[in-house]
Design a protein around this motif. Structure first.
Motif, PDB file in Angstrom:
ATOM      1  N   PRO A 143      -5.656  11.337   3.179  1.00 12.25           N
ATOM      2  CA  PRO A 143      -6.469  11.838   2.064  1.00 12.25           C
ATOM      3  C   PRO A 143      -7.873  12.305   2.423  1.00 12.25           C
ATOM      4  O   PRO A 143      -8.370  13.257   1.818  1.00 12.25           O
ATOM      5  N   ARG A 144      -8.523  11.669   3.379  1.00 11.57           N
ATOM      6  CA  ARG A 144      -9.882  12.065   3.745  1.00 11.57           C
ATOM      7  C   ARG A 144      -9.938  12.943   4.995  1.00 11.57           C
ATOM      8  O   ARG A 144     -11.014  13.214   5.528  1.00 11.57           O
ATOM      9  N   LEU A 145      -8.765  13.407   5.460  1.00 12.69           N
ATOM     10  CA  LEU A 145      -8.739  14.177   6.707  1.00 12.69           C
ATOM     11  C   LEU A 145      -7.935  15.472   6.572  1.00 12.69           C
ATOM     12  O   LEU A 145      -6.790  15.560   7.036  1.00 12.69           O
ATOM     13  N   PRO A 146      -8.524  16.493   5.960  1.00  9.41           N
ATOM     14  CA  PRO A 146      -7.873  17.803   5.928  1.00  9.41           C
ATOM     15  C   PRO A 146      -8.048  18.529   7.266  1.00  9.41           C
ATOM     16  O   PRO A 146      -9.047  18.325   7.968  1.00  9.41           O
ATOM     17  N   LEU A 147      -7.091  19.353   7.611  1.00  7.11           N
ATOM     18  CA  LEU A 147      -7.182  20.222   8.785  1.00  7.11           C
ATOM     19  C   LEU A 147      -6.961  21.661   8.337  1.00  7.11           C
ATOM     20  O   LEU A 147      -6.244  21.910   7.370  1.00  7.11           O
ATOM     21  N   VAL A 148      -7.556  22.608   9.049  1.00  8.23           N
ATOM     22  CA  VAL A 148      -7.274  24.023   8.830  1.00  8.23           C
ATOM     23  C   VAL A 148      -6.653  24.590  10.105  1.00  8.23           C
ATOM     24  O   VAL A 148      -7.224  24.456  11.197  1.00  8.23           O
ATOM     25  N   HIS A 189     -13.868   8.845   9.859  1.00  3.69           N
ATOM     26  CA  HIS A 189     -12.604   8.287   9.399  1.00  3.69           C
ATOM     27  C   HIS A 189     -11.640   7.927  10.523  1.00  3.69           C
ATOM     28  O   HIS A 189     -10.779   7.068  10.343  1.00  3.69           O
ATOM     29  N   LEU A 190     -11.761   8.569  11.663  1.00  2.36           N
ATOM     30  CA  LEU A 190     -10.956   8.241  12.838  1.00  2.36           C
ATOM     31  C   LEU A 190     -11.789   8.485  14.094  1.00  2.36           C
ATOM     32  O   LEU A 190     -12.624   9.404  14.124  1.00  2.36           O
ATOM     33  N   PHE A 228       0.829  -1.204   0.000  1.00  2.40           N
ATOM     34  CA  PHE A 228       0.000   0.000   0.000  1.00  2.40           C
ATOM     35  C   PHE A 228       0.865   1.257   0.000  1.00  2.40           C
ATOM     36  O   PHE A 228       1.924   1.291   0.634  1.00  2.40           O
ATOM     37  N   PHE A 229       0.378   2.278  -0.681  1.00  2.00           N
ATOM     38  CA  PHE A 229       1.000   3.600  -0.614  1.00  2.00           C
ATOM     39  C   PHE A 229      -0.070   4.597  -0.173  1.00  2.00           C
ATOM     40  O   PHE A 229      -1.143   4.670  -0.780  1.00  2.00           O
ATOM     41  N   LEU A 230       0.238   5.333   0.867  1.00  2.00           N
ATOM     42  CA  LEU A 230      -0.744   6.253   1.455  1.00  2.00           C
ATOM     43  C   LEU A 230      -0.127   7.640   1.604  1.00  2.00           C
ATOM     44  O   LEU A 230       0.866   7.810   2.334  1.00  2.00           O
ATOM     45  N   PRO A 231      -0.681   8.660   0.956  1.00  2.00           N
ATOM     46  CA  PRO A 231      -0.168  10.025   1.157  1.00  2.00           C
ATOM     47  C   PRO A 231      -0.394  10.481   2.604  1.00  2.00           C
ATOM     48  O   PRO A 231      -1.432  10.199   3.201  1.00  2.00           O
ATOM     49  N   TYR A 232       0.592  11.174   3.124  1.00  2.00           N
ATOM     50  CA  TYR A 232       0.481  11.761   4.461  1.00  2.00           C
ATOM     51  C   TYR A 232       1.288  13.055   4.472  1.00  2.00           C
ATOM     52  O   TYR A 232       2.502  13.035   4.207  1.00  2.00           O
ATOM     53  N   LEU A 233       0.631  14.163   4.756  1.00  2.00           N
ATOM     54  CA  LEU A 233       1.261  15.479   4.712  1.00  2.00           C
ATOM     55  C   LEU A 233       1.979  15.649   3.376  1.00  2.00           C
ATOM     56  O   LEU A 233       1.363  15.522   2.326  1.00  2.00           O
ATOM     57  N   ASN A 234       3.283  15.905   3.391  1.00  2.00           N
ATOM     58  CA  ASN A 234       4.004  16.186   2.145  1.00  2.00           C
ATOM     59  C   ASN A 234       4.869  15.012   1.692  1.00  2.00           C
ATOM     60  O   ASN A 234       5.809  15.176   0.921  1.00  2.00           O
ATOM     61  N   TYR A 235       4.568  13.808   2.180  1.00  2.00           N
ATOM     62  CA  TYR A 235       5.312  12.637   1.731  1.00  2.00           C
ATOM     63  C   TYR A 235       4.380  11.428   1.676  1.00  2.00           C
ATOM     64  O   TYR A 235       3.168  11.553   1.879  1.00  2.00           O
ATOM     65  N   THR A 236       4.928  10.267   1.364  1.00  2.00           N
ATOM     66  CA  THR A 236       4.119   9.067   1.158  1.00  2.00           C
ATOM     67  C   THR A 236       4.586   7.954   2.081  1.00  2.00           C
ATOM     68  O   THR A 236       5.793   7.760   2.295  1.00  2.00           O
ATOM     69  N   LEU A 252      -6.515  28.214  16.206  1.00  2.00           N
ATOM     70  CA  LEU A 252      -7.632  27.277  16.221  1.00  2.00           C
ATOM     71  C   LEU A 252      -7.414  26.269  15.102  1.00  2.00           C
ATOM     72  O   LEU A 252      -7.010  26.630  13.999  1.00  2.00           O
ATOM     73  N   ILE A 253      -7.679  25.016  15.409  1.00  2.00           N
ATOM     74  CA  ILE A 253      -7.592  23.955  14.412  1.00  2.00           C
ATOM     75  C   ILE A 253      -9.006  23.514  14.056  1.00  2.00           C
ATOM     76  O   ILE A 253      -9.813  23.222  14.940  1.00  2.00           O
ATOM     77  N   LEU A 254      -9.301  23.487  12.764  1.00  2.00           N
ATOM     78  CA  LEU A 254     -10.629  23.092  12.306  1.00  2.00           C
ATOM     79  C   LEU A 254     -10.561  21.746  11.578  1.00  2.00           C
ATOM     80  O   LEU A 254      -9.575  21.448  10.899  1.00  2.00           O
ATOM     81  N   PHE A 255     -11.627  20.974  11.727  1.00  2.00           N
ATOM     82  CA  PHE A 255     -11.786  19.686  11.055  1.00  2.00           C
ATOM     83  C   PHE A 255     -12.974  19.767  10.110  1.00  2.00           C
ATOM     84  O   PHE A 255     -13.936  20.494  10.373  1.00  2.00           O
ATOM     85  N   ASP A 256     -12.938  18.998   9.042  1.00  2.00           N
ATOM     86  CA  ASP A 256     -14.154  18.825   8.263  1.00  2.00           C
ATOM     87  C   ASP A 256     -15.164  18.099   9.155  1.00  2.00           C
ATOM     88  O   ASP A 256     -14.793  17.225   9.953  1.00  2.00           O
ATOM     89  N   SER A 257     -16.426  18.466   9.036  1.00  2.00           N
ATOM     90  CA  SER A 257     -17.438  17.891   9.934  1.00  2.00           C
ATOM     91  C   SER A 257     -17.596  16.384   9.770  1.00  2.00           C
ATOM     92  O   SER A 257     -18.208  15.721  10.612  1.00  2.00           O
TER      93      SER A 257
END
Length: 213
Positions: free
Chosen positions: A159-164, A189-190, A48-56, A179-184
């Motif tokens: 991939p399915r968990l963006p943060l602001v 996903h976790l 499996f290859f899974l993107p995470y932040l700026n690397y894989t 402040l850290i925001l999550f998609d609702s």
């Protein structure tokens, strides 16, 4: 050499057990299903290859050992737990585009004080008065500018968990704040505790990146 402190040993055992349980669950799952839910890709030769932040990340399909494709990045037990839990738990549910704070998530209220102390407050202390450094650190993790506060960046973790990450700089009337925001949709996903760890780990990455700049 002296024995390890009991608290550290207990933490290591907890991680070991959690990782073992997650791997066992993943071994019983269908490869195509894991990829569809998590948005990971799969190679018969490498896994499996899974993107995470700026690397894989690369995950061995036989024993679900986790490796970084970037030799400068290491995978500590806390991050390994999150990676395995994300592969196990992520759902085929799209982001809603509705940003909420951690305590606004359905199960977030109880854990918010800990999340605030470990994920948001350290960022205020280290980067609250240094917006340009915050900007460079966020950009180094693949963050994209977004219109919130004085300065904000959208950072894709898994991939399915963006943060602001939002920063309000200090002025004559108010201290610096973040402040850290999550998609609702994040709790699809976790688990809420894993989301708290995710915020904490990404904050640490931002601070480390700032130290290297």
């Amino acid at each position: 050499m002296g024995a390890k402190p009991p608290l550290k040993l207990d933490a290591e055992r907890k991680y070991d057990l959690t990782i073992k349980q997650a791997k066992q669950s993943l071994k019983e799952m269908d490869i195509a299903d894991i990829c569809q839910r998590s948005k990971a890709s799969y190679s018969r030769k490498e896994g499996f290859f899974l993107p995470y932040l700026n690397y894989t990340l690369r995950i061995d399909p036989q024993n679900f050992a986790v490796f970084s494709t970037d030799p400068k990045k290491s995978i500590d037990p806390a991050l390994e737990v999150l990676i395995l839990h994300y592969l196990r738990d992520a759902q085929t549910i799209r982001s809603t585009g509705k940003w909420v704070s951690y305590r606004e998530l359905p199960s977030g209220g109880f854990y918010y004080p800990v999340f605030r102390a470990r994920a948001e407050t350290p960022l205020i202390k280290r980067l609250g008065s240094r917006p340009e450094l915050f900007k460079k650190a966020a950009s180094s993790l693949g963050g994209k500018s977004i219109q919130y506060g004085d300065l904000a960046f959208k950072i894709i973790t898994f991939p399915r968990l963006p943060l602001v990450y939002i920063l309000w700089t200090e002025d004559e009337e108010f201290p610096a704040n973040t402040l850290i925001l999550f998609d609702s949709s994040a709790e699809n996903h976790l688990h809420i505790e894993d989301l708290a760890y995710l915020g904490e780990i990404v904050t640490r990455e931002l601070i480390r990146s700032a130290q290297r700049i």
